[in-house]
Structure formats: C-alpha cells, structure tokens
Design a protein around this motif. Structure first.
Motif, PDB file in Angstrom:
ATOM      1  N   UNK B  83       0.904  -1.207   0.069  1.00 54.17           N
ATOM      2  CA  UNK B  83      -0.113   0.099   0.263  1.00 54.17           C
ATOM      3  C   UNK B  83       0.892   1.305  -0.095  1.00 54.17           C
ATOM      4  N   UNK B  84       0.183   2.343   0.443  1.00 55.69           N
ATOM      5  CA  UNK B  84       0.879   3.602   0.312  1.00 55.69           C
ATOM      6  C   UNK B  84       1.501   3.915   1.592  1.00 55.69           C
ATOM      7  N   UNK B 115       5.390  -1.092   1.546  1.00 56.89           N
ATOM      8  CA  UNK B 115       4.880  -0.288   1.460  1.00 56.89           C
ATOM      9  C   UNK B 115       5.740   0.896   0.800  1.00 56.89           C
ATOM     10  N   UNK B 116       5.160   1.962  -0.260  1.00 58.45           N
ATOM     11  CA  UNK B 116       6.041   2.825  -0.927  1.00 58.45           C
ATOM     12  C   UNK B 116       5.356   4.103  -1.107  1.00 58.45           C
ATOM     13  N   UNK B 117       5.692   5.297  -0.973  1.00 58.06           N
ATOM     14  CA  UNK B 117       4.466   6.394  -1.175  1.00 58.06           C
ATOM     15  C   UNK B 117       4.270   6.236  -2.589  1.00 58.06           C
ATOM     16  N   UNK B 118       2.689   6.611  -2.473  1.00 58.94           N
ATOM     17  CA  UNK B 118       2.051   6.568  -3.778  1.00 58.94           C
ATOM     18  C   UNK B 118       2.171   5.422  -4.571  1.00 58.94           C
ATOM     19  N   UNK B 119       2.063   4.280  -3.856  1.00 62.66           N
ATOM     20  CA  UNK B 119       2.281   2.971  -4.570  1.00 62.66           C
ATOM     21  C   UNK B 119       1.237   2.677  -5.697  1.00 62.66           C
ATOM     22  N   UNK B 146      -3.455  -6.023   0.872  1.00 67.53           N
ATOM     23  CA  UNK B 146      -3.378  -4.662  -0.124  1.00 67.53           C
ATOM     24  C   UNK B 146      -4.391  -3.726   0.338  1.00 67.53           C
ATOM     25  N   UNK B 147      -3.827  -2.583   0.204  1.00 68.46           N
ATOM     26  CA  UNK B 147      -4.407  -1.439   0.970  1.00 68.46           C
ATOM     27  C   UNK B 147      -5.641  -1.015  -0.238  1.00 68.46           C
ATOM     28  N   UNK B 148      -6.698  -0.517   0.312  1.00 68.85           N
ATOM     29  CA  UNK B 148      -7.801  -0.026  -0.426  1.00 68.85           C
ATOM     30  C   UNK B 148      -7.973   1.360   0.166  1.00 68.85           C
ATOM     31  N   UNK B 149      -8.002   2.332  -0.792  1.00 68.78           N
ATOM     32  CA  UNK B 149      -8.419   3.638  -0.558  1.00 68.78           C
ATOM     33  C   UNK B 149      -8.989   4.495  -1.249  1.00 68.78           C
ATOM     34  N   UNK B 150      -9.912   5.603  -0.795  1.00 74.54           N
ATOM     35  CA  UNK B 150     -10.545   6.531  -1.643  1.00 74.54           C
ATOM     36  C   UNK B 150      -9.419   7.255  -2.656  1.00 74.54           C
ATOM     37  N   UNK B 151      -8.422   7.474  -1.640  1.00 73.12           N
ATOM     38  CA  UNK B 151      -6.952   8.103  -2.322  1.00 73.12           C
ATOM     39  C   UNK B 151      -6.090   7.345  -3.207  1.00 73.12           C
ATOM     40  N   UNK B 278      -7.597  -4.607   2.479  1.00 70.96           N
ATOM     41  CA  UNK B 278      -7.787  -3.699   3.978  1.00 70.96           C
ATOM     42  C   UNK B 278      -7.829  -2.212   3.561  1.00 70.96           C
ATOM     43  N   UNK B 279      -9.009  -1.627   4.147  1.00 71.35           N
ATOM     44  CA  UNK B 279      -9.308  -0.160   3.845  1.00 71.35           C
ATOM     45  C   UNK B 279      -8.532   0.669   4.878  1.00 71.35           C
ATOM     46  N   UNK B 280      -7.944   1.573   4.371  1.00 72.41           N
ATOM     47  CA  UNK B 280      -7.499   2.772   5.195  1.00 72.41           C
ATOM     48  C   UNK B 280      -8.310   3.963   4.844  1.00 72.41           C
ATOM     49  N   UNK B 281      -8.441   5.093   5.716  1.00 80.43           N
ATOM     50  CA  UNK B 281      -9.421   6.017   5.711  1.00 80.43           C
ATOM     51  C   UNK B 281      -8.642   7.451   5.896  1.00 80.43           C
ATOM     52  N   UNK B 282      -9.234   8.206   5.327  1.00 85.11           N
ATOM     53  CA  UNK B 282      -8.705   9.992   5.674  1.00 85.11           C
ATOM     54  C   UNK B 282      -9.238  10.131   6.924  1.00 85.11           C
TER      55      UNK B 282
END
Lengths: 55, 361
Positions: B83-84, B115-119, B146-151, B278-282
């Motif tokens: 993920x990011x 993880x890496x920035x803006x993966x 694997x990260x899921x994100x609106x971003x 897996x969901x991340x959130x702002x």
C-alpha cells in the motif's frame, strides 16, 4: 683535451609523504569520478528521485 | 612534522603520473564495484542494506525486502503488507505486527511491510511477483494485505504509466509489463543484466548508495516516515489536492479493479497465497471540511463489493480500530502509537480468524 660534461644532477627521489599525497589524490579522484558519472548520467537523462509530499 | 605535511600537500595538490595512474585504477575498481553491487545476488544479501540512499528511500527498502524474500524465503507463515504511506504509517512496525500475530495466532510470522509512497498497482504487482517467485510459489502460507483507499491518485492510466516509467523500484515483473502493454504502452527494456534492466533506478541510486557502501554507513529507513509528533495545522494541509485526487480516481476506478482482478487471477496458480483488501481512511476532519464523506463511503462500498464478488476478504481496519480523529499527522497519515497498536490488533484479529479457517490456528 676536453673533459666530458658532468652528468646532470639527479632529481631527488620523491619522499614517502609526497608519494602518499599523490596516491591519496588518485584514490579520491578515481572514486569521485565514478560517483560524478552516475550523477551526470542521471542529470542528462532528466532522472530525479521520486518525491511525493516531500518524501 | 611540518616538513612531512608540506611534502604530502605538495604531492596531493599537484598533478603527477602516479596520481593519474592511481586515479585510473580506482576509477576502474569503483566502476567494477558498482557493477558488482548492482546485481541481484549482492542486493539480496546483507550488503543490500546499503541500497537506500536516504532514510526516506522507501522504494529501495521495498526492493531490498522483496529481493531478500526471493533469495531466502522465510520458513514460517508470511504476511506481506502492500500500500501507500497511509498503510505504512498505520502498521508502522514489522516487529510490532509480528508480536501481535504471535499473540493472536500462537505462531511466529514473518512480516514484510512493502509499502512505498503513492504505490501504484503496477508497483504492487511487481513486488508480489518478485516476492513469491514463479508459481506454484512458496509452500508456507502467505497472506497479502493490499490497501484500499479512496485516495488512489495513481488511478489514471496516464499517471500509472508515468509512475512506472520512473523506475522507482529496483525490480521488474512480467505481470506489470503485461499491464503496461494492455494500457497501450511499451514496457521498459528487460535484460539479464541488472543495471540494464533497472537503468533509471541504478542511476538515481548509484552515487549515494555506492558512497554509503564505501563509507560503511547504511541509511535506516523507518516504515512510518510521516508523522512528526505535532500534527500539521489545518491551513497547511493541502485538502484541495487530496480531494482532486479522490475525484480523479472516481473517473478511472475501473483500472484499479481491473488490475486487482488480474492479480487475483494470477494468484490462483499459487495454492498457499491469499489476498485480502484492507481499507484505510482519511481523517474525519478532512471529510467534514471537504464534504467528501460520501465519496469515501462509496469507494469503500466498491472495494467491499469487489472483494465479495471475488471471494476475498475485505477488512475495514481503520473503522474497526476506531482510529481517533487526533491520530492523524496530516489528513492521511496516522502518527500516534495507541492508534497504530489498535490497527495492528484489528489486522491480527482478522488474520487469526482466517488461519483458523485454514486449520493452522
């Protein structure tokens, strides 16, 4: 009778310190040239590290 | 002593045949060292820790980790987190996650946070492909989060290809190349020769990594690079940009799901590998300030529905961990230890349940 000219005086052998100085210069130059070459090739290829939000 | 120093300085400052010869020899030796260092067998070994050019070089860290996994696979169940930086800051510690998993499952796990920035999804395909090796893959169970994100600012095809062309990772993958072709572009050239295959990566890292190797001074790259102790004040948070990325992602979300679908299809050939989302959130403040709560909820619903359609799990770990509004350094990255602990616990709880269903718990 002409006497043969005297041999020119031999240059004094470089001292150990001078040789060390020369070797140090060579080591630094040779190594730094490779590092500079990488930077140069990266610059000429317009390659920059990825930056995102300052990272 | 003064005489000695004067002689040394004289030799050091003036050009001479000896120094030219030594420089030439050192040039050749250092170039040889560079070619030797930038090879897979060396980078996957202990010297790979010199690859990171700075303490923020997450791409080099991820590269080193997957090369290690490929060359010396762990002999225990494995967790890969992709993920990011949002996911990186949430899980934050491999050791912390390993401890949490031991508590939850009673087994020792090997955790790799990749993880890496803006993966991008192509980065994820690449890292997973390299870490697993060719099918049928490892015998040990491997769980990939694997990260899921609106971003998903990498969501557009143009941006995805742009990031891929940067050669941010020092590894390559046939899977990722296939997607590049499907997007109508030509993949970067492949080669058996590491510096040729990863030309941009080697050039960007070359000088600094070599210097670190020569000085014996590796950079230590923390996983959670964002998040100094004091949070960023709201006026310094670029909420408009983040919102634009979310709305931009809406237009092209099909790409995200298409690539994820491809990943899941490919992994069917690996009997012991499981993918979960897996969901991340702002931060809640971001949602309130920009009125984007609905956008985020819709993105979450799509991820959940995708997981259900593909028979994979969906874990809304930020919501389950009840992340506090003050946990965020900016609107994306979690900076507080208790919230990280709760997120790791939420992840570990899910994993414990899952491994029990596999008959391992």
């Amino acid at each position: 009778m002409n006497n043969p000219p005297p041999p020119p005086p031999e240059a004094p052998a470089p001292s150990l310190a001078r040789r060390l100085g020369q070797i140090t210069q060579g080591v630094l130059l040779g190594t730094l040239l490779v590092l500079a070459l990488f930077e140069l090739l990266a610059q000429s290829g317009n390659l920059t590290p990825f930056k995102y939000q300052g990272f | 002593m003064i005489h000695w120093a004067r002689e040394f300085a004289d030799g050091f400052l003036r050009p001479s045949r000896l120094s030219a010869g030594v420089a030439l020899a050192c040039f050749g030796l250092t170039l040889g060292l560079a070619l030797w260092f930038f090879s897979e067998p060396v980078l996957s070994g202990p010297l790979g820790r010199f690859l990171a050019k700075s303490d923020r070089d997450a791409e080099a860290r991820a590269t080193y980790r997957v090369l290690q996994l490929r060359s010396a696979p762990p002999d225990r169940p494995e967790l890969l987190v992709l993920g990011s930086s949002a996911m990186a800051n949430a899980v934050a510690s491999e050791r912390g996650m390993e401890n949490e998993l031991y508590q939850s499952t009673g087994r020792r796990w090997s955790v790799s946070i990749l993880t890496t920035p803006a993966q991008s999804l192509l980065d994820q395909l690449t890292l997973i492909d390299v870490a697993l090796g060719p099918a049928p893959g490892p015998r040990r169970p491997v769980l990939i989060v694997v990260e899921m994100s609106a971003l998903r600012e990498e969501g557009t095809a143009r941006r995805t290809l742009e990031l891929e062309r940067m050669g941010r990772l020092g590894v390559r993958s046939d899977w990722a190349d296939q997607v590049v072709r499907e997007l109508g572009a030509t993949p970067r050239p492949r080669s058996v020769f590491y510096p040729a295959e990863n030309y941009d990566f080697v050039l960007i890292h070359g000088g600094k990594s070599l210097l670190r190797l020569l000085l014996g001074s590796p950079a230590r790259v923390p996983i959670a690079v964002y998040g100094p102790p004091s949070p960023l004040p709201p006026e310094k948070r670029d909420r408009r940009k983040i919102l634009a990325e979310i709305t931009g992602g809406r237009v092209t979300r099909t790409l995200t799901f298409r690539v994820l679908d491809q990943l899941l299809r490919r992994l069917r050939a690996y009997p012991n590998v499981h993918v979960v989302l897996a969901q991340t959130r702002l931060s809640p403040q971001f949602g309130l300030a920009t009125g984007s709560e609905d956008l985020q909820s819709a993105a979450e619903a799509r991820a959940q529905s995708f997981a259900a359609d593909h028979g994979t799990e969906y874990w809304p770990v930020f919501t389950e961990a009840n992340v506090s509004p003050d946990a965020f350094y900016d609107d994306i990255h979690i900076a507080t230890a208790p919230d990280r602990d709760r997120i790791r616990k939420a992840l570990a709880g899910h994993i414990a349940r899952l491994v029990k269903s596999w008959g391992l718990g």
